[in-house]
Design a protein around this motif. Structure first.
Motif, PDB file in Angstrom:
ATOM      1  N   GLN A 338       0.817  -1.215   0.000  1.00 28.37           N
ATOM      2  CA  GLN A 338       0.000   0.000   0.000  1.00 28.37           C
ATOM      3  C   GLN A 338       0.853   1.268   0.000  1.00 28.37           C
ATOM      4  O   GLN A 338       0.370   2.351  -0.324  1.00 28.37           O
ATOM      5  CB  GLN A 338      -0.928   0.008   1.216  1.00 28.37           C
ATOM      6  CG  GLN A 338      -1.966  -1.097   1.211  1.00 28.37           C
ATOM      7  CD  GLN A 338      -2.868  -1.028   2.424  1.00 28.37           C
ATOM      8  OE1 GLN A 338      -3.896  -0.363   2.421  1.00 28.37           O
ATOM      9  NE2 GLN A 338      -2.470  -1.728   3.492  1.00 28.37           N
ATOM     10  N   ARG A 339       2.127   1.142   0.376  1.00 25.80           N
ATOM     11  CA  ARG A 339       3.026   2.299   0.384  1.00 25.80           C
ATOM     12  C   ARG A 339       3.544   2.623  -1.018  1.00 25.80           C
ATOM     13  O   ARG A 339       4.107   3.698  -1.233  1.00 25.80           O
ATOM     14  CB  ARG A 339       4.208   2.045   1.315  1.00 25.80           C
ATOM     15  CG  ARG A 339       3.808   1.815   2.767  1.00 25.80           C
ATOM     16  CD  ARG A 339       5.027   1.656   3.655  1.00 25.80           C
ATOM     17  NE  ARG A 339       4.669   1.410   5.038  1.00 25.80           N
ATOM     18  CZ  ARG A 339       4.379   2.359   5.934  1.00 25.80           C
ATOM     19  NH1 ARG A 339       4.425   3.622   5.559  1.00 25.80           N
ATOM     20  NH2 ARG A 339       4.054   2.039   7.170  1.00 25.80           N
ATOM     21  N   TYR A 340       3.401   1.698  -1.968  1.00 18.42           N
ATOM     22  CA  TYR A 340       3.922   1.910  -3.313  1.00 18.42           C
ATOM     23  C   TYR A 340       2.887   2.655  -4.155  1.00 18.42           C
ATOM     24  O   TYR A 340       1.687   2.577  -3.887  1.00 18.42           O
ATOM     25  CB  TYR A 340       4.272   0.574  -3.979  1.00 18.42           C
ATOM     26  CG  TYR A 340       5.221  -0.274  -3.172  1.00 18.42           C
ATOM     27  CD1 TYR A 340       6.186   0.306  -2.367  1.00 18.42           C
ATOM     28  CD2 TYR A 340       5.152  -1.667  -3.214  1.00 18.42           C
ATOM     29  CE1 TYR A 340       7.063  -0.472  -1.627  1.00 18.42           C
ATOM     30  CE2 TYR A 340       6.022  -2.452  -2.485  1.00 18.42           C
ATOM     31  CZ  TYR A 340       6.976  -1.859  -1.689  1.00 18.42           C
ATOM     32  OH  TYR A 340       7.828  -2.618  -0.952  1.00 18.42           O
ATOM     33  N   PRO A 341       3.353   3.369  -5.170  1.00 20.61           N
ATOM     34  CA  PRO A 341       2.384   4.069  -6.043  1.00 20.61           C
ATOM     35  C   PRO A 341       1.599   3.084  -6.904  1.00 20.61           C
ATOM     36  O   PRO A 341       2.067   1.987  -7.219  1.00 20.61           O
ATOM     37  CB  PRO A 341       3.285   4.973  -6.894  1.00 20.61           C
ATOM     38  CG  PRO A 341       4.617   4.314  -6.887  1.00 20.61           C
ATOM     39  CD  PRO A 341       4.760   3.663  -5.554  1.00 20.61           C
ATOM     40  N   ALA A 342       0.413   3.511  -7.281  1.00 21.63           N
ATOM     41  CA  ALA A 342      -0.452   2.732  -8.167  1.00 21.63           C
ATOM     42  C   ALA A 342      -0.725   3.557  -9.418  1.00 21.63           C
ATOM     43  O   ALA A 342      -1.067   4.729  -9.337  1.00 21.63           O
ATOM     44  CB  ALA A 342      -1.763   2.378  -7.473  1.00 21.63           C
TER      45      ALA A 342
END
Length: 551
Positions: A338-342
């Protein structure tokens, strides 16, 4: 007529009088036409109608749905739309409105062309003239083909989104794969457990029939002995003590027969309940217990013919626990992802029309088409992601601890099954000649008693020993059948929760306390439900994670 001849005649008459009393079940079977039920038939019915297997199948279907839900986020999401809007009153309705007092439409209307060299006043007049030709009376008629204030609005559209990168989705797909494999193992385990349960209930019913037959024969022998003792007492060759002893022995045999019949009724209700048969339906078992020689049905023979897989890592509970760890690892990865960009790609295409009345034609529609790329980066979520990571980490640690615990219990359960198999085989071998020897001893004691060279104590003791030998032989046959079947299916069976002897659930046992088969079934079902709920925690986590996040 000599005394031995009189005794033999009385014994024959007593047996004839007792036969109708003990053959009530046979008469009932002839009148009610009982349903013939073999062990293979029982296993086939249980596989089709068993509630445990139905629950496991539902779990597999649920896991398939969860897997489809997770994978769907990696595929394009395309939606179509069609809308119609009727404007009743608008703030733009006054713009470009015509009145009856306005100037009439000119007759000399042609194609408008601007002349920059003309004076300004002439150019303005030419523009006003063109507006009058087009049906408008003011500059507001320029907005006639725009959406402002139009009464009819038709919109046809199609939109789509495609996930380009989202690490959380990939982790959730891994988790759902583990849940799907866990559900498949649960279905296989449920089928194996149903085979053991049905076979145990079937052999319990067959054993109860055998024990009733033994009790009936014991009562008939006690009645015969009592008749002989009464005759001997009449002629004065036997003391009153022997007569009282024979009466007490006969009276004690009756409650035992009643108890055996009650246990048989419970055993038959158990097998009917497992097969979803009416409890009032009469059933006749056609597969023998095999107390004379090992007898197996066709299906059980094919199962026991395969060498059992006793490896700890191959046990169904261990495999489920391993998949549980895999699912929790994926959930932990999804929480961190969830900390990574999407990144997502989106596109919308639409056709709009504003007819003045009626339905528009395709040429009346105008096109709108947009394409966009979105990037979402969590900057601050109120420490929600940190909380999700802590929960996922705790679930992972718990799953690993349960895996270790399951490995230890599986190794112990496998050794226990092997020990039970060896003990059952040894009991079967030890009971081979005991029944013949006890029957021969009882025949000799009967002849000695008829000839007056033996006492009633001797014939009573011989009868008790013969009854015990027959019951032990039947019990050993039942235990051997179940022990062999359980060891053959040990790879797919759940862990055993009942650590008692192999006689558990057998009706009419004389060891200490008796166990109710229905209560055992409820306990086993509760254990299996607990295992299914534990294995389904990962699936519930996946559903929670995917809710509201589908692109």
């Amino acid at each position: 007529m000599t005394i031995p001849q009189r005794l033999a005649l009385v014994a024959t008459l007593a047996s004839a009088l007792l036969a109708p009393r003990d053959d009530a079940r046979a008469q009932q079977s002839v009148a009610g036409a009982p349903r013939a039920l073999s062990l293979d038939d029982a296993l086939r019915i249980a596989d089709l109608q068993g509630s445990d297997i139905a629950v496991a199948r539902a779990g597999v279907q649920r896991a398939n749905g969860q897997q489809v839900q997770a994978r769907s986020q990696l595929l394009p999401q395309i939606y179509g739309s069609a809308n119609y809007t009727r404007t009743l009153k608008s703030q733009y309705s006054g713009i470009g409105a015509t009145t009856d007092s306005g100037p009439p439409k000119p007759t000399n209307c042609g194609r408008f062309s601007a002349h920059p060299a003309l004076p300004l006043a002439t150019r303005v007049d030419s523009i006003d003239h063109q507006l009058l030709c087009s049906g408008g009376s003011s500059i507001g008629s320029l907005f006639a083909n725009l959406p402002f204030g139009q009464r009819n609005n038709y919109t046809l559209g199609i939109s789509g989104t495609q996930t380009i990168f989202d690490a959380r989705v990939f982790e959730l797909v891994k988790a759902t794969g583990a849940v799907k494999r866990t559900a498949d193992v649960a279905l296989t385990s449920a089928r194996a457990q149903v085979i053991v349960d049905v076979a145990s209930a079937y052999y319990d019913a067959a054993l109860s029939d055998r024990l009733v037959s033994i009790a009936q024969a014991t009562l008939a022998q006690a009645d015969t002995t009592l008749a002989q003792t009464q005759l001997a007492r009449t002629v004065g060759s036997t003391a009153e003590f022997d007569l009282l002893r024979a009466q007490v022995t006969r009276d004690n045999a009756r409650p035992m027969l009643i108890q055996r019949r009650a246990d048989r009724d419970v055993a038959y209700m158990r097998i009917k309940q497992l097969l979803n048969l009416p409890l009032d339906e009469s059933v006749a078992l056609t597969t023998s217990l095999g107390d004379d020689a090992p007898v197996e049905s066709g299906r059980l023979a094919s199962i026991t013919a395969v060498r059992p897989d006793t490896a700890t890592g191959a046990r169904a509970p261990v495999r489920q626990a391993i998949e549980g760890v895999t699912a929790q690892e994926a959930n932990f990865g999804a929480a961190r992802a969830q900390r990574y960009p999407a990144i997502t790609l989106s596109s919308q295409y639409g056709r709009v029309a504003y007819p003045s009345g009626g339905l528009p034609g395709w040429s009346d529609f105008l096109s709108n088409w947009t394409v966009g790329v979105g990037l979402q980066i969590p900057l601050f979520t109120g420490f929600r992601i940190s909380g999700d990571e802590q929960v996922a980490s705790a679930n992972l640690a718990e799953a690993r601890a349960r895996l270790q615990q399951t490995r230890e219990l599986a190794a112990l359960d496998t050794r226990n099954s092997i020990s039970r198999m060896n003990a059952a085989q040894a009991q079967w071998e030890a009971s081979k000649g005991t029944v013949e020897q006890a029957s021969r001893a009882y025949q000799i004691a009967t002849v000695r008693y008829k000839e007056g060279i033996s006492t009633q104590t001797e014939i009573t003791d011989s009868r008790i020993l013969m009854q015990a030998a027959q019951a032990n032989r039947a019990q050993a046959a039942r235990d051997l059948q179940i022990a062999r079947l359980r060891l053959a299916l040990i790879r797919d069976l759940p862990l055993s929760t009942l650590g008692g002897s192999s006689q558990q659930g057998v009706p009419g046992q004389q060891s200490g306390s008796q166990t109710n088969p229905l209560a055992q079934q409820q306990l086993q079902q509760q254990q299996r439900q607990g295992q299914q709920q534990q294995s389904g925690q990962a699936g519930a986590t996946i559903l929670t994670s995917t809710t509201g996040t589908t692109p």
